[in-house]
Design a protein around this motif. Sequence first.
Motif, short mmCIF file in Angstrom:
data_model
loop_
_atom_site.label_atom_id
_atom_site.label_comp_id
_atom_site.label_asym_id
_atom_site.label_seq_id
_atom_site.Cartn_x
_atom_site.Cartn_y
_atom_site.Cartn_z
N PRO A 1 0.82 -1.22 0.00
CA PRO A 1 0.00 0.00 0.00
C PRO A 1 0.85 1.27 0.00
O PRO A 1 0.46 2.27 -0.61
N LEU A 2 2.01 1.22 0.63
CA LEU A 2 2.88 2.39 0.65
C LEU A 2 3.34 2.74 -0.77
O LEU A 2 3.40 3.93 -1.14
N GLU A 3 3.65 1.73 -1.56
CA GLU A 3 4.09 1.97 -2.94
C GLU A 3 2.94 2.51 -3.79
O GLU A 3 3.13 3.43 -4.59
N LEU A 4 1.75 1.97 -3.63
CA LEU A 4 0.60 2.49 -4.38
C LEU A 4 0.36 3.95 -4.00
O LEU A 4 0.18 4.81 -4.88
N ILE A 5 0.37 4.25 -2.73
CA ILE A 5 0.14 5.63 -2.27
C ILE A 5 1.23 6.56 -2.81
O ILE A 5 0.95 7.65 -3.30
N ARG A 6 2.48 6.11 -2.76
CA ARG A 6 3.59 6.93 -3.27
C ARG A 6 3.38 7.26 -4.75
O ARG A 6 3.55 8.39 -5.18
N ARG A 7 2.97 6.27 -5.51
CA ARG A 7 2.77 6.49 -6.94
C ARG A 7 1.57 7.40 -7.21
O ARG A 7 1.61 8.22 -8.11
N LEU A 8 0.50 7.23 -6.44
CA LEU A 8 -0.67 8.09 -6.62
C LEU A 8 -0.37 9.53 -6.20
O LEU A 8 -0.93 10.46 -6.76
N GLU A 9 0.50 9.71 -5.21
CA GLU A 9 0.89 11.05 -4.77
C GLU A 9 1.80 11.73 -5.80
O GLU A 9 1.80 12.95 -5.92
N GLY A 10 2.57 10.94 -6.51
CA GLY A 10 3.47 11.49 -7.53
C GLY A 10 2.70 11.77 -8.80
O GLY A 10 1.69 12.48 -8.79
N ASN A 11 3.11 11.18 -9.87
CA ASN A 11 2.40 11.31 -11.13
C ASN A 11 1.57 10.06 -11.32
O ASN A 11 2.09 9.02 -11.72
N PRO A 12 0.27 10.12 -11.02
CA PRO A 12 -0.55 8.91 -11.09
C PRO A 12 -0.55 8.27 -12.47
O PRO A 12 -0.75 7.06 -12.59
N GLU A 13 -0.29 9.04 -13.51
CA GLU A 13 -0.26 8.48 -14.86
C GLU A 13 0.87 7.45 -15.01
O GLU A 13 0.86 6.65 -15.91
N ASP A 14 1.84 7.49 -14.09
CA ASP A 14 2.95 6.54 -14.12
C ASP A 14 2.69 5.34 -13.20
O ASP A 14 3.62 4.64 -12.83
N LEU A 15 1.45 5.11 -12.84
CA LEU A 15 1.12 4.04 -11.88
C LEU A 15 1.68 2.70 -12.33
O LEU A 15 2.40 2.05 -11.60
N GLY A 16 1.35 2.27 -13.52
CA GLY A 16 1.82 0.98 -14.01
C GLY A 16 1.28 -0.18 -13.18
O GLY A 16 0.33 -0.02 -12.40
N THR A 17 1.89 -1.33 -13.35
CA THR A 17 1.43 -2.53 -12.64
C THR A 17 2.54 -3.21 -11.86
O THR A 17 2.29 -4.19 -11.18
N ASP A 18 3.75 -2.69 -11.94
CA ASP A 18 4.86 -3.38 -11.28
C ASP A 18 4.84 -3.29 -9.77
O ASP A 18 5.55 -4.02 -9.10
N TRP A 19 3.99 -2.44 -9.19
CA TRP A 19 3.85 -2.40 -7.74
C TRP A 19 3.12 -3.65 -7.23
O TRP A 19 3.14 -3.94 -6.03
#
Length: 168
Positions: A36-54
């Motif tokens: 969840p920390l990685e998902l939150i970090r990515r959503l806080e940054g540029n969500p368009e870069d979410l990807g699936t590798d998390w």
Amino acid sequence: MRSLELVRIEAGLHDWAAITCGCSWGPNRYSSEHIPLELIRRLEGNPEDLGTDWVDNHARIQSNLMDPAVATASLALAALAGRPPVGVRKDLLYILGVLSAGEQDDVAEACLDVARQGVWLYYEELAAFEMVGASAEAYELLSCMDEQAERLAAYHRVYRDRLPSDLR
């Protein structure tokens, strides 16, 4: 962003420290707390870069579902419910789909049960047709739900021309 709030709330409902991860990453080598920390970090940054590798090598390794799969599916659905940008929705729909179709039938079915809670989000994605990939992921996810066969067929009749050729 609404998705962040929803993900934080959903993350708090799971004991990530007690769920063994598919990787050996982080201070507690076998904890899933970083998911969840990685998902939150990515959503806080540029969500368009979410990807699936998390999710890869954590909640699933190739098509094998790992212990955090069900909790991760609930995070993905919470993020999707916040109506993030369409590219992010495509990634979240893909994640829900692969977690709901993994090789461990009992875990995959539990992930599909989580996904079933967002059924109208998927139909809305079909109707909105903002991105072919997102609509296709929504369609694929709905097609895994036997109880949606009749409704999905009706939507298919209306929206088939918007779907990729392999789903027409």
